[in-house]
Design a protein around this motif. Structure first.
Motif, short mmCIF file in Angstrom:
data_model
loop_
_atom_site.label_atom_id
_atom_site.label_comp_id
_atom_site.label_asym_id
_atom_site.label_seq_id
_atom_site.Cartn_x
_atom_site.Cartn_y
_atom_site.Cartn_z
N VAL A 182 -83.67 -27.53 3.11
CA VAL A 182 -84.48 -27.29 4.30
C VAL A 182 -85.58 -26.31 3.96
CG1 VAL A 182 -84.49 -26.44 6.67
CG2 VAL A 182 -82.47 -27.60 5.79
N ALA A 183 -86.82 -26.64 4.32
CA ALA A 183 -87.92 -25.69 4.23
C ALA A 183 -87.99 -24.94 5.55
CB ALA A 183 -89.23 -26.41 3.96
N LEU A 184 -87.87 -23.61 5.49
CA LEU A 184 -88.00 -22.75 6.67
C LEU A 184 -89.44 -22.24 6.70
CD1 LEU A 184 -87.14 -21.00 9.04
CD2 LEU A 184 -86.05 -19.44 7.40
N ILE A 185 -90.25 -22.81 7.59
CA ILE A 185 -91.69 -22.53 7.59
C ILE A 185 -92.03 -21.50 8.66
CG2 ILE A 185 -94.01 -23.53 7.79
CD1 ILE A 185 -92.48 -26.27 7.10
N GLN A 186 -92.37 -20.31 8.19
CA GLN A 186 -92.90 -19.26 9.04
C GLN A 186 -94.33 -19.00 8.59
OE1 GLN A 186 -89.22 -16.90 7.81
NE2 GLN A 186 -89.75 -15.90 9.75
N GLY A 187 -95.19 -18.57 9.49
CA GLY A 187 -96.57 -18.31 9.08
C GLY A 187 -97.24 -19.58 8.60
N ARG A 188 -97.83 -19.52 7.42
CA ARG A 188 -98.59 -20.65 6.92
C ARG A 188 -97.98 -21.29 5.68
NH1 ARG A 188 -104.87 -18.53 7.17
NH2 ARG A 188 -105.16 -18.82 9.41
N ALA A 189 -98.04 -22.61 5.65
CA ALA A 189 -97.73 -23.39 4.44
C ALA A 189 -98.99 -24.16 4.12
CB ALA A 189 -96.55 -24.32 4.69
N LEU A 190 -99.75 -23.69 3.14
CA LEU A 190 -101.06 -24.26 2.83
C LEU A 190 -101.08 -24.85 1.42
CD1 LEU A 190 -103.31 -21.28 4.09
CD2 LEU A 190 -102.53 -23.28 5.40
N GLY A 191 -101.86 -25.92 1.23
CA GLY A 191 -102.07 -26.47 -0.11
C GLY A 191 -100.77 -26.80 -0.81
N GLY A 192 -100.56 -26.17 -1.98
CA GLY A 192 -99.32 -26.38 -2.71
C GLY A 192 -98.09 -25.95 -1.93
N GLY A 193 -98.26 -24.96 -1.03
CA GLY A 193 -97.15 -24.57 -0.16
C GLY A 193 -96.74 -25.69 0.77
N ALA A 194 -97.75 -26.39 1.33
CA ALA A 194 -97.47 -27.56 2.17
C ALA A 194 -96.79 -28.65 1.35
CB ALA A 194 -98.76 -28.08 2.78
#
Length: 307
Positions: free
Chosen positions: A151-163
């Motif tokens: 599971v990816a726990l996404i807080q704040g921003r997930a941009l570019g490679g983070g996405a």
């Protein structure tokens, strides 16, 4: 003569199946090697030149691992050293036989802003870009194939490679104020960590094309609406969010590790292999649990109920 031809055909089919399934089921197998022009040790030496941050792994007795992207001064951007550490942690998780689930999160209330621009600027040739692409595709494909429900726990921003990293997880959970954005187009490139291919799997080709070509900002409401995430969490507090994510994951990992891990492998096979190969894999996986302790215990328990 017909019998010989049939035997040869069966042998060829079996051989072909074993070659095609090897990549999926052999622990540590990579997509790329020297035959593709990929020289892993050379890439590692280059990445070692870009320090900063860390990838931290905590393995809990519950069978849940917590993988933290830890470079908060740069919104948890991946330095070269972090890319190397991610591979190390994936290898550690491949060998964690008691593991059942995994939560990926970023430190200090944000997920990740992708690659550290210092590394990107220094790896400026197409050859450098493709080498880094192969390295990260290898790592995240191995991550995706872990026999752990992730599971990816996404807080704040997930941009570019983070996405892109979020797409390598089985599921995604977001806080109400967080966002996912594939900003690659605005950087004059395309996703290179396998994110585009996995995004198509998750939301379909039409939605994926919109998200990528529009560099769309996916807030929690839109992400939930298009099927990018499973749920929007109630809390925004870092500790409380992690607790929520753990409780959410626990409903899917109840049971013995060998059963949960076999289920994940079976689904991975169904996703990546053709039907015939996936069915054969299912049969092989069944052989690892049928008649095992969990199976015998469940049968005995049901027998008591039926009396």
């Amino acid at each position: 003569m017909e019998l010989k031809l049939e035997m040869a055909k069966n042998l060829l089919t079996t051989s072909s199946l074993s070659v095609r399934t090897k990549l999926l089921h052999q622990t540590g197998a990579s997509l790329y090697n020297t035959s593709h022009g990929f020289h892993e040790e050379e890439v590692k030496k280059k990445l070692q030149q870009f320090p900063g941050g860390s990838i931290d792994l905590q393995k809990e007795d519950s069978g849940i691992g917590i993988l933290t992207l830890n470079n908060p001064s740069k919104m948890n951007a991946f330095s070269g050293v972090m890319m190397l550490q991610l591979l190390e942690k994936v290898i550690e998780l491949e060998n964690w036989t008691e593991g059942k689930g995994l939560i990926v999160r970023g430190a200090k209330n944000t997920f990740s802003s992708g690659s550290d621009l210092n590394a990107v600027k220094s790896l400026g040739t197409p050859e450098d870009g493709m080498a880094l692409c192969m390295f990260m595709q290898n790592t995240l494909t191995r991550f995706m194939r872990l026999p752990l429900i992730s599971v990816a726990l996404i807080q704040g921003r997930a941009l570019g490679g983070g996405a892109e990293f979020t797409t390598a997880c089985d599921f995604r959970l977001m806080t109400a104020e967080s966002e996912i954005r594939f900003v690659h187009k605005e950087m004059g490139i395309i996703p290179s960590w396998g994110g585009a291919a996995r995004l198509v799997e998750i939301i379909g080709s039409r939605q994926a094309l919109k998200v990528l070509s529009g560099a769309l900002k996916l807030d929690s409401k839109k992400a939930l609406n298009i099927g990018m995430v499973e749920e929007v969490l109630q809390s925004s507090d870092e500790t409380a969010c992690l607790g929520e994510a753990q409780e959410w994951l626990k409903q899917f990992i109840r049971g013995p590790p060998e059963v949960i891990r076999a289920l994940k492998r079976s689904v991975s096979s169904g996703k990546e292999l053709c039907l015939e190969e996936a069915l054969q894999t299912e049969k092989d996986l069944l052989g690892t649990v049928w008649g095992g302790p969990a199976n015998k215990e469940a049968i005995a328990r049901k027998g008591k109920f039926n009396k």
